[in-house]
Design an enzyme around this catalytic site. Sequence first.
Site, PDB file in Angstrom:
ATOM      1  N   GLY A 339       0.835  -1.206   0.000  1.00 18.01           N
ATOM      2  CA  GLY A 339       0.000   0.000   0.000  1.00 18.01           C
ATOM      3  C   GLY A 339       0.865   1.248   0.000  1.00 18.01           C
ATOM      4  O   GLY A 339       1.932   1.262  -0.641  1.00 18.01           O
ATOM      5  N   GLU A 363      21.389  -5.517 -22.157  1.00 17.97           N
ATOM      6  CA  GLU A 363      21.852  -6.806 -22.704  1.00 17.97           C
ATOM      7  C   GLU A 363      20.789  -7.440 -23.615  1.00 17.97           C
ATOM      8  O   GLU A 363      20.592  -8.655 -23.636  1.00 17.97           O
ATOM      9  CB  GLU A 363      22.314  -7.729 -21.579  1.00 17.97           C
ATOM     10  CG  GLU A 363      23.486  -7.072 -20.858  1.00 17.97           C
ATOM     11  CD  GLU A 363      24.370  -8.010 -20.078  1.00 17.97           C
ATOM     12  OE1 GLU A 363      24.420  -9.200 -20.416  1.00 17.97           O
ATOM     13  OE2 GLU A 363      25.027  -7.517 -19.149  1.00 17.97           O
TER      14      GLU A 363
HETATM   15  N1  CAA Z   1      26.294 -16.678 -31.487  1.00 16.32           N
HETATM   16  C1  CAA Z   1      27.110 -16.694 -32.560  1.00 16.32           C
HETATM   17  N2  CAA Z   1      26.892 -15.969 -33.673  1.00 16.32           N
HETATM   18  C2  CAA Z   1      25.798 -15.180 -33.708  1.00 16.32           C
HETATM   19  C3  CAA Z   1      24.888 -15.121 -32.629  1.00 16.32           C
HETATM   20  C4  CAA Z   1      25.173 -15.909 -31.485  1.00 16.32           C
HETATM   21  N3  CAA Z   1      24.394 -15.914 -30.403  1.00 16.32           N
HETATM   22  N4  CAA Z   1      23.901 -14.261 -32.951  1.00 16.32           N
HETATM   23  C5  CAA Z   1      24.179 -13.809 -34.185  1.00 16.32           C
HETATM   24  N5  CAA Z   1      25.310 -14.363 -34.628  1.00 16.32           N
HETATM   25  C6  CAA Z   1      25.962 -14.179 -35.936  1.00 16.32           C
HETATM   26  C7  CAA Z   1      25.000 -14.613 -37.029  1.00 16.32           C
HETATM   27  O1  CAA Z   1      25.090 -15.996 -37.270  1.00 16.32           O
HETATM   28  C8  CAA Z   1      25.521 -13.800 -38.221  1.00 16.32           C
HETATM   29  O2  CAA Z   1      26.647 -14.421 -38.767  1.00 16.32           O
HETATM   30  P1  CAA Z   1      26.616 -15.019 -40.274  1.00 16.32           P
HETATM   31  O3  CAA Z   1      26.388 -13.802 -41.137  1.00 16.32           O
HETATM   32  O4  CAA Z   1      27.948 -15.652 -40.423  1.00 16.32           O
HETATM   33  O5  CAA Z   1      25.472 -15.961 -40.324  1.00 16.32           O
HETATM   34  C9  CAA Z   1      25.985 -12.498 -37.568  1.00 16.32           C
HETATM   35  O6  CAA Z   1      26.227 -12.797 -36.186  1.00 16.32           O
HETATM   36  C10 CAA Z   1      24.968 -11.403 -37.676  1.00 16.32           C
HETATM   37  O7  CAA Z   1      23.797 -11.871 -37.056  1.00 16.32           O
HETATM   38  P2  CAA Z   1      22.325 -11.399 -37.450  1.00 16.32           P
HETATM   39  O8  CAA Z   1      22.186 -11.326 -38.929  1.00 16.32           O
HETATM   40  O9  CAA Z   1      21.379 -12.265 -36.693  1.00 16.32           O
HETATM   41  O10 CAA Z   1      22.316  -9.901 -36.869  1.00 16.32           O
HETATM   42  P3  CAA Z   1      21.139  -8.886 -36.770  1.00 16.32           P
HETATM   43  O11 CAA Z   1      21.646  -7.582 -37.207  1.00 16.32           O
HETATM   44  O12 CAA Z   1      19.894  -9.421 -37.397  1.00 16.32           O
HETATM   45  O13 CAA Z   1      20.924  -8.743 -35.184  1.00 16.32           O
HETATM   46  C11 CAA Z   1      20.223  -9.232 -32.922  1.00 16.32           C
HETATM   47  C12 CAA Z   1      20.571  -9.756 -34.339  1.00 16.32           C
HETATM   48  C13 CAA Z   1      19.864 -10.481 -32.149  1.00 16.32           C
HETATM   49  C14 CAA Z   1      19.038  -8.282 -32.912  1.00 16.32           C
HETATM   50  C15 CAA Z   1      21.503  -8.567 -32.318  1.00 16.32           C
HETATM   51  O14 CAA Z   1      21.837  -7.383 -32.987  1.00 16.32           O
HETATM   52  C16 CAA Z   1      21.360  -8.257 -30.847  1.00 16.32           C
HETATM   53  O15 CAA Z   1      21.517  -9.147 -30.000  1.00 16.32           O
HETATM   54  N6  CAA Z   1      21.077  -6.977 -30.503  1.00 16.32           N
HETATM   55  C17 CAA Z   1      21.034  -6.556 -29.093  1.00 16.32           C
HETATM   56  C18 CAA Z   1      22.376  -6.108 -28.643  1.00 16.32           C
HETATM   57  C19 CAA Z   1      22.508  -6.097 -27.160  1.00 16.32           C
HETATM   58  O16 CAA Z   1      22.157  -7.058 -26.460  1.00 16.32           O
HETATM   59  N7  CAA Z   1      23.073  -5.016 -26.641  1.00 16.32           N
HETATM   60  C20 CAA Z   1      23.361  -4.936 -25.228  1.00 16.32           C
HETATM   61  C21 CAA Z   1      24.547  -4.092 -25.023  1.00 16.32           C
HETATM   62  S1  CAA Z   1      25.583  -4.632 -23.738  1.00 16.32           S
HETATM   63  C22 CAA Z   1      24.899  -4.166 -22.279  1.00 16.32           C
HETATM   64  O17 CAA Z   1      23.769  -3.788 -22.166  1.00 16.32           O
HETATM   65  C23 CAA Z   1      25.811  -4.371 -21.135  1.00 16.32           C
HETATM   66  C24 CAA Z   1      25.500  -3.565 -19.945  1.00 16.32           C
HETATM   67  O18 CAA Z   1      25.958  -2.490 -19.806  1.00 16.32           O
HETATM   68  C25 CAA Z   1      24.771  -4.185 -18.829  1.00 16.32           C
END
Ligand code: CAA
Length: 379
Positions: A339, A363
Amino acid sequence: MDFQLTEEHLMIQKAARDFAINELLPGVIERDEHQKFPAEQVKKLGELGFLGMMVSPKYGGAGLDAISYVLAMEEISKIDASASVVMSVNNSLVCWGLETFGTEEQKQKYLVPLATGQIIGAFMLSEPEAGSDATSQRTTAEDRGDHYLLNGTKNWITNGNSASVYLVMAQTHPEKGSKGINTLIVEKNMPGVTIGAKENKLGIRGSDTHSVMFQDVKVPKENRIGEDGFGFKFAMKTLAGGRIGIASQALGIASGAYELALKYSRERKAFGKEISQHQAIQFKLADMATRIEASRLLCLKAAWEKDHHLDYTLSSSMAKVFSSETAMWVTTEAVQVHGGYGYVKEYHVERLMRDAKITQIYEGTSEVQRIVISRSILA
Ligand code: CAA
């Protein structure tokens, strides 16, 4: 299937709980109010091995498993999510990446002081125009033979001012998109590094969030992690583990708020009985407990997969999206159970509610987690 924690797990859980109650609880409200970084407490966390929990003892770490990490993160986050984000970034985003992909020289020079807590690290992917769309890096790392010339700005950097070592993602070959990105180890005291103003945040106000600018910073070639162009994959692989840390942080925020609501419901009387005897409150407590247990199981499953060297990309995103949404819901309900008292600082739940929100953003937002999950199930 064994749901039993080992003696060692229980010991680590207790050590983290004792630390949180004895060292973090006193002063947590004041640190939140004045945005004060818990420097002394972080130093002690390092001395106890909580900043390099999963790092091999060979590099000064505690050599524990990811299950232990989830348990410790939950306990620390119940009390102080500003301290637990320092722990999460140092363990998951900095130490893990260095230990898994770094060279022996990089490990000796950077991992050892990071894992022993002598220094802390930061992970620099986000930019003013590259948050969820992380491939759109504008920061450049120009190849100049024996070094990279680093230019650009990073945003929302946890440990932005307190970290001494940064893992920085930057574009070297723009024509190659995500395959042109490198991750460089940058030291805070390299000429050309400038720390921007501290962000005045809604929650996790004790943590130290800044923008960081790089102007013609010369980074030696030997500070690149992995092969040329490995930087984006490095970031994605590292973030998969980081998401277990933030999911556990969200779990801790939720369970901290739930424990406070449960306690309060047994103390507060209304309409002639403890409010815990009213079904309206009982149903809230039942839903909180159930969602928290589901979050905990998701976090532990992702950690178990990591410990067994399985692919945990899907499970860590599931754990993060579910736990962070649970944290937001549970903390809001915990304020409701309290509350009016829930709306003031002394009762802690309003802070936990503010702290919960960031777990849906950093993240990888909840939307990013759903991209990762849906891609995986549709692949
Ligand atoms: N493991 C290995 N490789 C990976 C992967 C993974 N988990 N995810 C993607 N890849 C690879 C893909 O296979 C691709 O490679 P290939 O071209 O050889 O196939 C390449 O990376 C590009 O991947 P995508 O085409 O999937 O990339 P995208 O542009 O479509 O983006 C996304 C995908 C999931 C949206 C990604 O950009 C993402 O995770 N964005 C969020 C970023 C993030 O989490 N930021 C947080 C910042 S850190 C933070 O916050 C810390 C803090 O201070 C607390």
